[in-house]
Design a protein around this motif. Sequence first.
Motif, PDB file in Angstrom:
ATOM      1  N   LYS A  29       4.264   8.785   0.412  1.00 20.07           N
ATOM      2  CA  LYS A  29       2.888   8.330   0.671  1.00 20.07           C
ATOM      3  C   LYS A  29       1.924   9.515   0.660  1.00 20.07           C
ATOM      4  O   LYS A  29       0.862   9.456   0.040  1.00 20.07           O
ATOM      5  CB  LYS A  29       2.835   7.587   2.014  1.00 20.07           C
ATOM      6  N   ASP A  76      -3.148   1.488   3.225  1.00 20.03           N
ATOM      7  CA  ASP A  76      -1.805   1.221   2.688  1.00 20.03           C
ATOM      8  C   ASP A  76      -1.797   0.169   1.585  1.00 20.03           C
ATOM      9  O   ASP A  76      -1.027   0.286   0.632  1.00 20.03           O
ATOM     10  CB  ASP A  76      -0.860   0.784   3.814  1.00 20.03           C
ATOM     11  N   ARG A 125      -0.143   0.856  -2.043  1.00 18.48           N
ATOM     12  CA  ARG A 125       0.947   0.008  -2.567  1.00 18.48           C
ATOM     13  C   ARG A 125       0.575  -0.561  -3.933  1.00 18.48           C
ATOM     14  O   ARG A 125       1.391  -0.609  -4.839  1.00 18.48           O
ATOM     15  CB  ARG A 125       1.246  -1.132  -1.586  1.00 18.48           C
ATOM     16  N   LYS A 175       2.546   0.084  -7.439  1.00 20.79           N
ATOM     17  CA  LYS A 175       3.140  -1.066  -8.128  1.00 20.79           C
ATOM     18  C   LYS A 175       2.631  -1.136  -9.570  1.00 20.79           C
ATOM     19  O   LYS A 175       3.408  -1.269 -10.514  1.00 20.79           O
ATOM     20  CB  LYS A 175       2.763  -2.346  -7.358  1.00 20.79           C
TER      21      LYS A 175
END
Length: 331
Positions: free
Chosen positions: A59, A297, A301, A305
């Motif tokens: 992250k 977040d 994400r 993706k």
Amino acid sequence: METVVSGIRPTGFLHLGNYFGALRNFIKMQNEANCFFFIADYHSLTTHPKASELNMHIKNVLVDYLASGLDPEKSTLYVQSDLPETAELYLLFNMLAYMGELQRVSSFKEKVRRHPDNVNAGLLTYPVLQAADILIHNADKVPVGKDQEQHLEMTRDFAQRFNHTYEIEYFKLPVAYNFGNELVKIPGLDGSTKMSKSDNEASCVYLSDDPETVRKKVMKAVTDSGPTEPNQEKPQAIENIFQLMKAVSAPETLQFFEEQYNLCQIRYGDMKKQLAVDMIAFTAPIYEKILELRSNDDYLRKVAKQGAEKARESAVKTVREVREIIGLRSL
Ligand code: TYM
């Protein structure tokens, strides 16, 4: 359009060495090439086998990438392990890599020296996995710092060996790249020749350091009692401060302190104060963006993706073609 591939291991926060050796070039290249930038989590497992810390740093690296100016609409940003095709290409290249050449790699020898208790096969075949990362998108250029030069030579060797073995000009021979210049090595603040998170925390300035931390680190940088003769050669620690100044300060600033040094009038306290100001001017805007992105977040994400989906298109194609070239088939 040229294809560009590079990655950074999520073993910690990104520092100025990562920025000036690699990331700065990523940001420039995303405007003119088909770019793939990933977070090398498989590689990190060779030295950091526990996933908890790894996930935190995946992250952090993604946040640092975005905060520094990588744009997920321009480059494909993904996590290495989201592309299991890389693992298959790695396996196939392992059959073309020789024990002797892998044992001679300097980064392998250094890791053996530092961690004699964990000489795993993943460390030995580290350059094979790196070649798979690069060749899975059939890259032309790989923006990296000086320390990756040998790995890039090996990537070209494996690509050439594949082409030769299967009698086809399939893989290009990618080159290590730095924008218009030689590959760079940013030194540490502790007198070491390379800023490195594994050596000494105090040697590193992280993009995510707040301004006060940057200032404190710079003020603690190793110096000495100063030159005693005009135009004297600089000892390593002093050379490092000048090199860091070259990276973040204006040319006139650097020239001023060069002159002061050559006249034996330099005051390192003043030089470090100036270096801290210039370094903070550079890191502070990135730091602000890092704070913003860290709490987002959902967005992170989504970026990972979308990146994985785009990267897989090219990876699936390469692995399918490589299987065909080798002659592997399923019944
Ligand atoms: P890593 O994670 O150690 O470093 C990431 C990038 O930062 C550069 N770098 C530096 N450049 C200048 N001065 C420094 N002090 C400094 N410290 C680090 C590195 O040269 C690198 O470009 N094996 C790679 C990760 C990798 C990779 C790849 C890179 C895996 N697969 C495929 C390119 C293509 C590594 O360990 O980098």
